[in-house]
Design a protein around this motif. Structure first.
Motif, PDB file in Angstrom:
ATOM      1  N   ARG A 114      -8.014  -3.994  -4.423  1.00 27.31           N
ATOM      2  CA  ARG A 114      -6.917  -4.829  -3.916  1.00 27.31           C
ATOM      3  C   ARG A 114      -5.800  -4.933  -4.955  1.00 27.31           C
ATOM      4  O   ARG A 114      -4.621  -4.888  -4.633  1.00 27.31           O
ATOM      5  CB  ARG A 114      -7.441  -6.232  -3.592  1.00 27.31           C
ATOM      6  CG  ARG A 114      -8.028  -6.332  -2.215  1.00 27.31           C
ATOM      7  CD  ARG A 114      -6.919  -6.426  -1.186  1.00 27.31           C
ATOM      8  NE  ARG A 114      -7.456  -6.479   0.156  1.00 27.31           N
ATOM      9  CZ  ARG A 114      -6.710  -6.574   1.238  1.00 27.31           C
ATOM     10  NH1 ARG A 114      -5.403  -6.602   1.152  1.00 27.31           N
ATOM     11  NH2 ARG A 114      -7.247  -6.623   2.426  1.00 27.31           N
ATOM     12  N   ASP A 115      -6.199  -5.097  -6.218  1.00 30.31           N
ATOM     13  CA  ASP A 115      -5.194  -5.226  -7.276  1.00 30.31           C
ATOM     14  C   ASP A 115      -4.333  -3.977  -7.381  1.00 30.31           C
ATOM     15  O   ASP A 115      -3.111  -4.055  -7.541  1.00 30.31           O
ATOM     16  CB  ASP A 115      -5.886  -5.472  -8.634  1.00 30.31           C
ATOM     17  CG  ASP A 115      -6.395  -6.895  -8.739  1.00 30.31           C
ATOM     18  OD1 ASP A 115      -6.075  -7.701  -7.839  1.00 30.31           O
ATOM     19  OD2 ASP A 115      -7.109  -7.193  -9.716  1.00 30.31           O
TER      20      ASP A 115
ATOM     21  N   THR B 291      -2.006  -3.753  -4.435  1.00 31.02           N
ATOM     22  CA  THR B 291      -0.900  -4.706  -4.580  1.00 31.02           C
ATOM     23  C   THR B 291       0.120  -4.206  -5.593  1.00 31.02           C
ATOM     24  O   THR B 291       1.330  -4.297  -5.390  1.00 31.02           O
ATOM     25  CB  THR B 291      -1.453  -6.087  -5.029  1.00 31.02           C
ATOM     26  OG1 THR B 291      -2.417  -6.504  -4.065  1.00 31.02           O
ATOM     27  CG2 THR B 291      -0.369  -7.122  -5.129  1.00 31.02           C
ATOM     28  N   HIS B 292      -0.387  -3.657  -6.688  1.00 33.06           N
ATOM     29  CA  HIS B 292       0.504  -3.119  -7.718  1.00 33.06           C
ATOM     30  C   HIS B 292       1.384  -2.010  -7.129  1.00 33.06           C
ATOM     31  O   HIS B 292       2.601  -2.001  -7.326  1.00 33.06           O
ATOM     32  CB  HIS B 292      -0.344  -2.567  -8.873  1.00 33.06           C
ATOM     33  CG  HIS B 292       0.471  -2.019  -9.995  1.00 33.06           C
ATOM     34  ND1 HIS B 292       0.932  -2.789 -11.028  1.00 33.06           N
ATOM     35  CD2 HIS B 292       0.923  -0.758 -10.234  1.00 33.06           C
ATOM     36  CE1 HIS B 292       1.627  -2.041 -11.869  1.00 33.06           C
ATOM     37  NE2 HIS B 292       1.634  -0.800 -11.408  1.00 33.06           N
TER      38      HIS B 292
END
Ligand code: FES
Length: 184
Positions: free
Chosen positions: A41-42, A45-46
């Motif tokens: 997810r990170d 998102t990035h």
């Protein structure tokens, strides 16, 4: 700077270079997966922030294509082909045998982190049906009786260092049979 920070720097350079091009998101996600092992997810998102895209769009692409993974994978990723040619030659039985021996369902990873079990659509090597891949290696003309041998082998040896040109039931896929980026 730790490895993760370095990976993000490399990823940002890829985004700068390919982000605006047609199919740029796919290329960026491939690179991200190569760097981080999977698209967390990170990471999604990035990518979304850097490319000024909605996170939902990036997530949609990451989950649409079977080549992308959004959760950590085992050391050995087994993909049992369930395309028609393999299916009619008992691919389901082979898959069931893996489920039984590994104690996981498709898209799950064993508790020891050694195996992730997946299914795949036709990889274009139907003459080897029924087949499966373990990491980059193709194993064809299989029967349900081969499954225990394969599990045992990868449990002991781990991922192939390099794909050797084949024993009886194992062939290196032609370059164009390897997982390729989907069309834009
Ligand atoms: S159906 Fe399995 S490789 Fe084509």
């Amino acid at each position: 700077m730790n490895v993760e920070e370095r990976n993000y720097l490399v990823l940002d350079k890829i985004i700068e270079r390919y982000g605006d091009r047609p199919g740029g998101l796919i290329r960026v996600l491939y690179k991200a997966q190569e760097l981080f092992g999977y698209l967390s997810r990170d990471v999604q998102t990035h990518v979304a922030e850097k490319m000024c895209l909605p996170v939902g769009h990036v997530h949609g692409v990451a989950t649409f294509y079977s080549q992308f993974v959004t959760a950590p994978q085992g050391k050995n990723v087994v993909r049992v082909c369930m395309g028609t040619a393999c299916y009619v030659k008992n691919a389901q039985d082979i898959l069931n045998r893996f489920r039984e021996l590994l104690g996981v369902e498709p898209d799950e990873t064993t508790a020891d982190g050694l195996f992730t079990l997946r299914t795949t659509r036709c990889i274009g090597a139907c003459s080897l049906a029924p087949l499966l891949t373990v990491n980059e290696s193709v194993h064809g003309h299989l029967s349900v009786y081969d499954v225990a041998r394969l599990v045992d082998r990868y449990r002991k040896e781990g991922p192939d260092e390099e794909v050797s040109p084949v024993e009886h039931k194992r062939q290196r896929p032609a370059r164009d049979q390897r997982a390729a980026p989907p069309p834009n």
